[in-house]
Design a protein around this motif. Structure first.
Motif, PDB file in Angstrom:
ATOM      1  N   ILE A  34       0.690  -1.158  -0.038  1.00 27.97           N
ATOM      2  CA  ILE A  34      -0.040  -0.230  -0.158  1.00 27.97           C
ATOM      3  C   ILE A  34       0.828   1.183   0.069  1.00 27.97           C
ATOM      4  CG2 ILE A  34      -1.739   1.341   1.295  1.00 27.97           C
ATOM      5  CD1 ILE A  34      -2.892  -1.014   0.104  1.00 27.97           C
ATOM      6  N   GLY A  35       0.408   2.111  -0.652  1.00 29.57           N
ATOM      7  CA  GLY A  35       1.174   3.363  -1.065  1.00 29.57           C
ATOM      8  C   GLY A  35       0.245   4.687  -0.716  1.00 29.57           C
ATOM      9  N   TRP A  36       0.767   5.526   0.007  1.00 32.15           N
ATOM     10  CA  TRP A  36       0.279   6.915   0.099  1.00 32.15           C
ATOM     11  C   TRP A  36       0.774   7.896  -0.695  1.00 32.15           C
ATOM     12  CZ3 TRP A  36      -4.183   8.232   2.944  1.00 32.15           C
ATOM     13  CH2 TRP A  36      -4.475   7.017   3.912  1.00 32.15           C
ATOM     14  N   GLU A  46       2.144  13.094  -6.133  1.00 32.61           N
ATOM     15  CA  GLU A  46       3.574  12.348  -5.539  1.00 32.61           C
ATOM     16  C   GLU A  46       3.670  11.526  -4.552  1.00 32.61           C
ATOM     17  OE1 GLU A  46       6.074  15.284  -3.702  1.00 32.61           O
ATOM     18  OE2 GLU A  46       4.326  16.238  -2.487  1.00 32.61           O
ATOM     19  N   GLY A  47       4.479  10.365  -4.671  1.00 34.49           N
ATOM     20  CA  GLY A  47       4.299   9.252  -3.759  1.00 34.49           C
ATOM     21  C   GLY A  47       5.010   9.750  -2.183  1.00 34.49           C
ATOM     22  N   VAL A  48       4.253   9.692  -1.055  1.00 34.33           N
ATOM     23  CA  VAL A  48       4.657  10.077   0.116  1.00 34.33           C
ATOM     24  C   VAL A  48       5.288   8.919   0.934  1.00 34.33           C
ATOM     25  CG1 VAL A  48       3.733  10.887   2.390  1.00 34.33           C
ATOM     26  CG2 VAL A  48       2.806  11.564   0.066  1.00 34.33           C
ATOM     27  N   SER A  52       5.357  -2.575   2.492  1.00 39.90           N
ATOM     28  CA  SER A  52       5.199  -3.816   1.707  1.00 39.90           C
ATOM     29  C   SER A  52       3.882  -4.688   2.623  1.00 39.90           C
ATOM     30  CB  SER A  52       6.473  -4.592   2.058  1.00 39.90           C
ATOM     31  OG  SER A  52       6.740  -4.666   3.365  1.00 39.90           O
ATOM     32  N   LYS A  53       3.688  -5.807   1.844  1.00 41.30           N
ATOM     33  CA  LYS A  53       2.778  -6.642   1.915  1.00 41.30           C
ATOM     34  C   LYS A  53       2.777  -7.084   3.442  1.00 41.30           C
ATOM     35  CE  LYS A  53       2.682  -8.561  -2.491  1.00 41.30           C
ATOM     36  NZ  LYS A  53       2.873  -9.736  -3.434  1.00 41.30           N
ATOM     37  N   THR A  54       3.912  -7.271   3.901  1.00 35.72           N
ATOM     38  CA  THR A  54       3.882  -7.861   5.423  1.00 35.72           C
ATOM     39  C   THR A  54       4.254  -6.949   6.408  1.00 35.72           C
ATOM     40  OG1 THR A  54       6.218  -8.231   5.036  1.00 35.72           O
ATOM     41  CG2 THR A  54       4.974 -10.094   4.584  1.00 35.72           C
ATOM     42  N   PRO A 100       1.435  -4.711  -6.344  1.00 29.53           N
ATOM     43  CA  PRO A 100       2.061  -5.890  -6.077  1.00 29.53           C
ATOM     44  C   PRO A 100       3.312  -5.663  -5.126  1.00 29.53           C
ATOM     45  CG  PRO A 100       1.596  -5.784  -8.327  1.00 29.53           C
ATOM     46  CD  PRO A 100       1.220  -4.441  -7.879  1.00 29.53           C
ATOM     47  N   GLN A 101       4.032  -4.333  -5.189  1.00 29.19           N
ATOM     48  CA  GLN A 101       5.288  -4.012  -4.709  1.00 29.19           C
ATOM     49  C   GLN A 101       5.166  -2.622  -4.431  1.00 29.19           C
ATOM     50  OE1 GLN A 101       9.119  -5.707  -6.320  1.00 29.19           O
ATOM     51  NE2 GLN A 101       7.839  -6.852  -7.566  1.00 29.19           N
ATOM     52  N   CYS A 102       5.984  -2.097  -3.482  1.00 30.62           N
ATOM     53  CA  CYS A 102       6.152  -0.831  -3.015  1.00 30.62           C
ATOM     54  C   CYS A 102       6.708   0.000  -4.190  1.00 30.62           C
ATOM     55  CB  CYS A 102       7.024  -0.565  -1.741  1.00 30.62           C
ATOM     56  SG  CYS A 102       5.991  -0.407  -0.235  1.00 30.62           S
ATOM     57  N   SER A 103       6.265   1.145  -4.399  1.00 28.41           N
ATOM     58  CA  SER A 103       6.664   2.231  -5.673  1.00 28.41           C
ATOM     59  C   SER A 103       6.263   3.523  -5.310  1.00 28.41           C
ATOM     60  CB  SER A 103       6.146   1.619  -6.697  1.00 28.41           C
ATOM     61  OG  SER A 103       6.307   2.393  -8.103  1.00 28.41           O
ATOM     62  N   PHE A 104       7.004   4.286  -5.889  1.00 28.32           N
ATOM     63  CA  PHE A 104       6.242   5.787  -5.782  1.00 28.32           C
ATOM     64  C   PHE A 104       5.953   6.119  -7.131  1.00 28.32           C
ATOM     65  CE2 PHE A 104       6.695   6.272  -1.566  1.00 28.32           C
ATOM     66  CZ  PHE A 104       7.582   6.982  -1.154  1.00 28.32           C
ATOM     67  N   TRP A 105       5.725   5.082  -8.165  1.00 29.52           N
ATOM     68  CA  TRP A 105       5.281   5.446  -9.426  1.00 29.52           C
ATOM     69  C   TRP A 105       3.948   5.353  -9.535  1.00 29.52           C
ATOM     70  CZ3 TRP A 105       6.515   8.234 -13.408  1.00 29.52           C
ATOM     71  CH2 TRP A 105       5.961   8.040 -14.565  1.00 29.52           C
ATOM     72  N   PRO A 106       2.896   6.350  -9.646  1.00 28.32           N
ATOM     73  CA  PRO A 106       1.538   6.015  -9.469  1.00 28.32           C
ATOM     74  C   PRO A 106       0.967   5.100 -10.570  1.00 28.32           C
ATOM     75  CG  PRO A 106       1.969   8.419  -9.368  1.00 28.32           C
ATOM     76  CD  PRO A 106       3.414   7.863  -9.718  1.00 28.32           C
ATOM     77  N   TYR A 107       1.734   4.799 -11.843  1.00 30.43           N
ATOM     78  CA  TYR A 107       1.326   3.925 -12.663  1.00 30.43           C
ATOM     79  C   TYR A 107       1.554   2.325 -12.419  1.00 30.43           C
ATOM     80  CZ  TYR A 107       0.587   7.986 -15.405  1.00 30.43           C
ATOM     81  OH  TYR A 107       0.261   9.169 -15.805  1.00 30.43           O
TER      82      TYR A 107
END
Length: 122
Positions: A34-36, A46-48, A52-54, A100-107
Motif C-alpha cells: 500500500i502506498g500513500w 507524488e508518492g509519500v 510492503s505486504k507484510t 504488488p510491490q512498493c513504488s512511488f510511481w503512480p502507474y
C-alpha cells in the motif's frame, strides 16, 4: 477486487498531527503493498510513503522522512499514515493505493481510494 477508502483528513495548524486511515475491502491486504500519495492543486501526484505486504519494509519521500510513519494492521485490513510536525506544504489530497510491490510511481498502482483532504494552516 480491492477497494480502498481513506479517512482522517482535516484542518490542522502547522506543527500539528493527523492520522490517516486506508481501509480495504474486497481483498485481504496481505496480498498487496500500500502506498500513500498526495496531490496539491496545480501539482503532480507524488508518492509519500509505501509499506510492503507484510509491513516489513517501508519507504518515505525525503520531504516527510522523520515526520510521517506508515503502518498496517492486516488483521483489520487497515493501513495508517501518522503525520506529525505538519507543514503548510503538506496540504493536499491524500490517496492510498494498492500494488504488488512498493513504488512511488503512480502507474504501478491499480486500486485507488477517493482521497482525503488535508489542510495545514494557522
Amino acid at each position: 477486487q480491492l477497494r480502498l477508502v481513506e479517512s482522517g483528513g482535516g484542518l490542522v495548524r502547522p506543527g500539528g498531527s493527523l492520522r490517516l486511515s486506508c481501509a480495504a475491502s474486497g481483498l485481504d491486504l496481505d496480498y498487496t503493498a500500500i502506498g500513500w500519495f498526495r496531490q496539491a492543486p496545480g501539482k503532480e501526484r507524488e508518492g509519500v510513503s509505501c509499506i510492503s505486504k507484510t509491513g516489513g519494509s517501508t519507504k518515505y519521500a525525503d520531504s516527510v522522512q522523520g515526520r510521517f510513519t506508515i503502518s498496517r494492521d492486516n488483521a483489520d485490513n487497515v493501513v495508517y499514515l501518522q503525520m506529525n510536525s505538519l507543514k503548510p506544504e503538506d496540504a493536499a489530497v491524500y490517496y492510498c493505493a494498492g500494488a504488488p510491490q512498493c513504488s512511488f510511481w503512480p502507474y504501478d498502482f491499480g486500486s485507488w481510494g477517493q482521497g482525503t483532504q488535508v489542510f495545514v494552516s494557522s
